[in-house]
Design an enzyme around this catalytic site. Structure first.
Site, PDB file in Angstrom:
ATOM      1  N   TYR A  13      -3.454  -4.338  -6.244  1.00  0.00           N
ATOM      2  CA  TYR A  13      -2.331  -3.414  -6.412  1.00  0.00           C
ATOM      3  C   TYR A  13      -1.856  -3.548  -7.862  1.00  0.00           C
ATOM      4  O   TYR A  13      -1.376  -4.593  -8.272  1.00  0.00           O
ATOM      5  CB  TYR A  13      -1.181  -3.753  -5.461  1.00  0.00           C
ATOM      6  CG  TYR A  13      -1.494  -3.600  -3.983  1.00  0.00           C
ATOM      7  CD1 TYR A  13      -2.534  -2.795  -3.546  1.00  0.00           C
ATOM      8  CD2 TYR A  13      -0.731  -4.252  -3.027  1.00  0.00           C
ATOM      9  CE1 TYR A  13      -2.820  -2.646  -2.193  1.00  0.00           C
ATOM     10  CE2 TYR A  13      -0.999  -4.108  -1.670  1.00  0.00           C
ATOM     11  CZ  TYR A  13      -2.042  -3.312  -1.262  1.00  0.00           C
ATOM     12  OH  TYR A  13      -2.311  -3.181   0.075  1.00  0.00           O
ATOM     13  N   PRO A  20       4.564  10.071   4.427  1.00  0.00           N
ATOM     14  CA  PRO A  20       5.379   9.536   5.522  1.00  0.00           C
ATOM     15  C   PRO A  20       5.471  10.490   6.721  1.00  0.00           C
ATOM     16  O   PRO A  20       5.427  11.718   6.573  1.00  0.00           O
ATOM     17  CB  PRO A  20       6.738   9.295   4.860  1.00  0.00           C
ATOM     18  CG  PRO A  20       6.401   9.021   3.419  1.00  0.00           C
ATOM     19  CD  PRO A  20       5.237   9.924   3.116  1.00  0.00           C
ATOM     20  N   LEU A  21       5.572   9.901   7.913  1.00  0.00           N
ATOM     21  CA  LEU A  21       5.562  10.641   9.172  1.00  0.00           C
ATOM     22  C   LEU A  21       6.595  11.757   9.175  1.00  0.00           C
ATOM     23  O   LEU A  21       7.724  11.565   8.731  1.00  0.00           O
ATOM     24  CB  LEU A  21       5.917   9.695  10.329  1.00  0.00           C
ATOM     25  CG  LEU A  21       4.972   8.514  10.575  1.00  0.00           C
ATOM     26  CD1 LEU A  21       5.586   7.565  11.590  1.00  0.00           C
ATOM     27  CD2 LEU A  21       3.627   9.041  11.053  1.00  0.00           C
ATOM     28  N   PHE A  36       1.116   7.188   2.385  1.00  0.00           N
ATOM     29  CA  PHE A  36       1.402   8.075   1.246  1.00  0.00           C
ATOM     30  C   PHE A  36       2.036   9.400   1.685  1.00  0.00           C
ATOM     31  O   PHE A  36       2.674  10.079   0.886  1.00  0.00           O
ATOM     32  CB  PHE A  36       0.124   8.340   0.443  1.00  0.00           C
ATOM     33  CG  PHE A  36      -0.405   7.100  -0.229  1.00  0.00           C
ATOM     34  CD1 PHE A  36       0.264   6.544  -1.317  1.00  0.00           C
ATOM     35  CD2 PHE A  36      -1.548   6.464   0.231  1.00  0.00           C
ATOM     36  CE1 PHE A  36      -0.205   5.396  -1.929  1.00  0.00           C
ATOM     37  CE2 PHE A  36      -2.033   5.320  -0.371  1.00  0.00           C
ATOM     38  CZ  PHE A  36      -1.361   4.781  -1.460  1.00  0.00           C
ATOM     39  N   PHE A  63       0.388   1.311   6.882  1.00  0.00           N
ATOM     40  CA  PHE A  63       0.931   2.664   7.001  1.00  0.00           C
ATOM     41  C   PHE A  63       1.817   2.818   8.255  1.00  0.00           C
ATOM     42  O   PHE A  63       1.690   3.807   8.988  1.00  0.00           O
ATOM     43  CB  PHE A  63      -0.190   3.720   7.036  1.00  0.00           C
ATOM     44  CG  PHE A  63      -1.004   3.841   5.780  1.00  0.00           C
ATOM     45  CD1 PHE A  63      -0.526   3.372   4.567  1.00  0.00           C
ATOM     46  CD2 PHE A  63      -2.256   4.463   5.798  1.00  0.00           C
ATOM     47  CE1 PHE A  63      -1.283   3.504   3.397  1.00  0.00           C
ATOM     48  CE2 PHE A  63      -3.019   4.603   4.644  1.00  0.00           C
ATOM     49  CZ  PHE A  63      -2.534   4.122   3.447  1.00  0.00           C
ATOM     50  N   PRO A  64       2.726   1.855   8.512  1.00  0.00           N
ATOM     51  CA  PRO A  64       3.569   1.980   9.715  1.00  0.00           C
ATOM     52  C   PRO A  64       4.480   3.206   9.676  1.00  0.00           C
ATOM     53  O   PRO A  64       4.898   3.705  10.722  1.00  0.00           O
ATOM     54  CB  PRO A  64       4.404   0.690   9.697  1.00  0.00           C
ATOM     55  CG  PRO A  64       4.447   0.282   8.252  1.00  0.00           C
ATOM     56  CD  PRO A  64       3.089   0.674   7.705  1.00  0.00           C
ATOM     57  N   GLY A 102       3.430   5.970   7.968  1.00  0.00           N
ATOM     58  CA  GLY A 102       2.551   7.083   7.610  1.00  0.00           C
ATOM     59  C   GLY A 102       1.949   6.953   6.226  1.00  0.00           C
ATOM     60  O   GLY A 102       1.172   7.797   5.806  1.00  0.00           O
TER      61      GLY A 102
HETATM   62  N1  LIG Z   1      -5.044  -3.382   4.592  1.00  0.00           N
HETATM   63  C1  LIG Z   1      -5.032  -2.217   4.019  1.00  0.00           C
HETATM   64  O1  LIG Z   1      -6.066  -1.598   3.829  1.00  0.00           O
HETATM   65  C2  LIG Z   1      -3.738  -1.619   3.592  1.00  0.00           C
HETATM   66  C3  LIG Z   1      -3.692  -0.245   3.220  1.00  0.00           C
HETATM   67  C4  LIG Z   1      -2.474   0.280   2.854  1.00  0.00           C
HETATM   68  C5  LIG Z   1      -1.336  -0.487   2.862  1.00  0.00           C
HETATM   69  N2  LIG Z   1      -1.404  -1.813   3.215  1.00  0.00           N
HETATM   70  C6  LIG Z   1      -0.179  -2.643   3.270  1.00  0.00           C
HETATM   71  O2  LIG Z   1       0.701  -2.064   4.203  1.00  0.00           O
HETATM   72  C7  LIG Z   1       1.993  -1.907   3.616  1.00  0.00           C
HETATM   73  C8  LIG Z   1       2.686  -0.705   4.231  1.00  0.00           C
HETATM   74  O3  LIG Z   1       1.994   0.473   3.932  1.00  0.00           O
HETATM   75  P1  LIG Z   1       2.511   1.538   2.868  1.00  0.00           P
HETATM   76  O4  LIG Z   1       3.592   0.949   2.031  1.00  0.00           O
HETATM   77  O5  LIG Z   1       1.316   2.083   2.203  1.00  0.00           O
HETATM   78  O6  LIG Z   1       3.046   2.697   3.776  1.00  0.00           O
HETATM   79  P2  LIG Z   1       4.304   2.850   4.762  1.00  0.00           P
HETATM   80  O7  LIG Z   1       5.043   1.574   4.883  1.00  0.00           O
HETATM   81  O8  LIG Z   1       3.799   3.518   5.980  1.00  0.00           O
HETATM   82  O9  LIG Z   1       5.171   3.934   3.996  1.00  0.00           O
HETATM   83  C9  LIG Z   1       5.567   3.788   2.675  1.00  0.00           C
HETATM   84  C10 LIG Z   1       6.064   5.161   2.230  1.00  0.00           C
HETATM   85  O10 LIG Z   1       7.222   5.510   2.989  1.00  0.00           O
HETATM   86  C11 LIG Z   1       8.337   5.677   2.113  1.00  0.00           C
HETATM   87  N3  LIG Z   1       9.492   5.078   2.785  1.00  0.00           N
HETATM   88  C12 LIG Z   1       9.690   3.781   3.087  1.00  0.00           C
HETATM   89  N4  LIG Z   1      10.844   3.610   3.748  1.00  0.00           N
HETATM   90  C13 LIG Z   1      11.395   4.837   3.868  1.00  0.00           C
HETATM   91  C14 LIG Z   1      12.591   5.317   4.438  1.00  0.00           C
HETATM   92  N5  LIG Z   1      13.445   4.487   5.038  1.00  0.00           N
HETATM   93  N6  LIG Z   1      12.851   6.647   4.383  1.00  0.00           N
HETATM   94  C15 LIG Z   1      11.981   7.493   3.790  1.00  0.00           C
HETATM   95  N7  LIG Z   1      10.823   7.104   3.223  1.00  0.00           N
HETATM   96  C16 LIG Z   1      10.536   5.778   3.256  1.00  0.00           C
HETATM   97  C17 LIG Z   1       7.978   4.985   0.833  1.00  0.00           C
HETATM   98  O11 LIG Z   1       8.606   5.590  -0.263  1.00  0.00           O
HETATM   99  P3  LIG Z   1       9.770   4.855  -1.101  1.00  0.00           P
HETATM  100  O12 LIG Z   1       9.091   3.886  -1.989  1.00  0.00           O
HETATM  101  O13 LIG Z   1      10.422   5.978  -1.819  1.00  0.00           O
HETATM  102  O14 LIG Z   1      10.678   4.207  -0.113  1.00  0.00           O
HETATM  103  C18 LIG Z   1       6.471   5.187   0.782  1.00  0.00           C
HETATM  104  O15 LIG Z   1       6.178   6.470   0.271  1.00  0.00           O
HETATM  105  C19 LIG Z   1       1.696  -1.754   2.132  1.00  0.00           C
HETATM  106  O16 LIG Z   1       2.842  -1.993   1.356  1.00  0.00           O
HETATM  107  C20 LIG Z   1       0.574  -2.739   1.951  1.00  0.00           C
HETATM  108  O17 LIG Z   1       1.102  -4.037   1.757  1.00  0.00           O
HETATM  109  C21 LIG Z   1      -2.585  -2.377   3.584  1.00  0.00           C
END
Ligand SMILES: NC(=O)c1ccc[n+]([C@@H]2O[C@H](COP(=O)([O-])OP(=O)(O)OC[C@H]3O[C@@H](n4cnc5c(N)ncnc54)[C@H](OP(=O)(O)O)[C@@H]3O)[C@@H](O)[C@H]2O)c1
Length: 300
Positions: free
Chosen positions: A70, A227-228, A225, A220-221, A223
């Site tokens: 990252y 979001p749901l 990139f 992606f809990p 959604g």
């Molecule tokens: N193992 C793998 O292959 C893999 C792949 C992807 C991710 N991951 C891990 O999983 C973690 C979670 O996934 P993720 O961060 O990609 O996706 P996510 O948690 O599903 O969603 C993050 C997105 O939601 C937005 N968001 C967060 N809280 C919000 C809220 N309360 N209201 C509105 N929008 C909100 C964020 O924007 P803002 O920044 O504007 O809040 C960001 O765009 C990552 O941080 C990473 O550590 C692992």
């Protein structure tokens, strides 16, 4: 929110002394973006990134997910700057098996030399002597689990574990067959796969892992990139006096006791909103409605 410690109860990674609150934090959103290069370069506001991490930990978060690819390197460096010296109970989970191309691409990097270099990159950039948990991420297909043996790279990680550089091992982006293969080889403490309210391919796998006390950590809990967004989710959230994101997280927490959450955000506002999901109890009839949002993917 400072001082909140009951983040949906706790879970002990199997066979370890590592107990984490079920609501944690995913650090991927802390890296920047450069045009089409996602998770690339420094964040727009590095002070806010540091503040997010510090407030998360002050609020009781003791499970942070990261990767040295990252940024690359930058997210781990920000974690170190924000949180080192680390609290004793903090579990930092990282992942290996990819490197970044200059064009921002994610390139499989599975060889002994590449994996070893990635472990040392993580150690150096996080500023630790040993990594708490390392997930081996399958890269047979970058975006979704695809079959292929993980024996060779897992053998390398097991050797690095023997040398004391890795405490515990998990796997990510994996099929049930790959989980079984990994579990035959080493003690696996967690599985990190794509899963959320509308992406339910791992329903059966989660049940199997719950029976054996292995953590299931959905990436992606919210959604990811994109979001749901769903009218049903929004209506349900309104009826609960919560936001759609809080409802999506609370649904995951109630889905299975072995689910640990790592929602990602770059803002303290969203961090606070997400941590409050720990206090949201969804009544069973409302859970049934939410369950139906994700079911058509498998049943139609
Ligand atoms: N193992 C793998 O292959 C893999 C792949 C992807 C991710 N991951 C891990 O999983 C973690 C979670 O996934 P993720 O961060 O990609 O996706 P996510 O948690 O599903 O969603 C993050 C997105 O939601 C937005 N968001 C967060 N809280 C919000 C809220 N309360 N209201 C509105 N929008 C909100 C964020 O924007 P803002 O920044 O504007 O809040 C960001 O765009 C990552 O941080 C990473 O550590 C692992």
């Amino acid at each position: 929110m400072i001082g909140q410690t009951n983040l949906a109860g706790s879970f002990t990674l199997p066979g370890t002394s590592m107990t984490v609150n079920r609501l944690g934090y995913g650090a991927m959103q802390l890296a920047g973006r450069d045009g089409s290069k996602l998770v690339w370069g420094p964040p727009r506001n590095v002070d806010e990134a540091i503040a997010v991490l510090q407030e998360a930990v002050a609020s009781g978060v003791n499970h942070i997910d990261t990767a040295d690819f990252y940024g690359p390197h930058i997210t781990n460096q920000i974690i170190r700057k924000a949180l080192s010296p680390y609290p004793d109970d903090l579990v930092i989970v990282t992942k290996v098996s990819a490197r970044r191309g200059e064009d921002g691409s994610w390139i499989p990097a599975f060889s002994r030399e590449e994996l070893t270099a990635q472990i040392h990159d993580n150690l150096r950039n996080l500023g630790v002597d040993a990594l708490d948990v390392v997930n081996l991420r399958s890269m047979f297909s970058i975006h979704e689990p695809a079959e292929g043996s993980m024996e060779a790279p897992l053998t390398v990680l097991a050797e690095l574990q023997q040398k004391g550089l890795i405490r515990h091992i998990g796997v990510s982006n994996v099929t049930p067959a790959q989980v079984a293969e990994a579990r035959r080889m080493v003690s696996i403490v967690c599985i990190q796969n794509h899963y959320n309210l509308v992406h339910r391919a791992d329903d059966a796998l989660i049940e199997d892992l719950a029976r054996d006390g292995i953590a299931y950590v959905p990436f992606f809990p919210l959604g990811g990139f994109t979001p749901l967004q769903s009218a049903e989710l929004s209506d349900t959230a309104t009826s609960l006096g919560a936001t759609p994101m809080q409802t999506a997280l609370a649904w995951l927490l109630q889905r299975s006791p072995n689910i640990l959450l790592i929602p990602g955000t770059s803002s303290r506002k969203h961090l606070r909103e997400n941590l409050q999901a720990a206090a949201l109890q969804i009544p069973s009839e409302v859970l049934a409605n939410l369950n139906s949002i994700g079911k058509p993917e498998k049943e139609s």
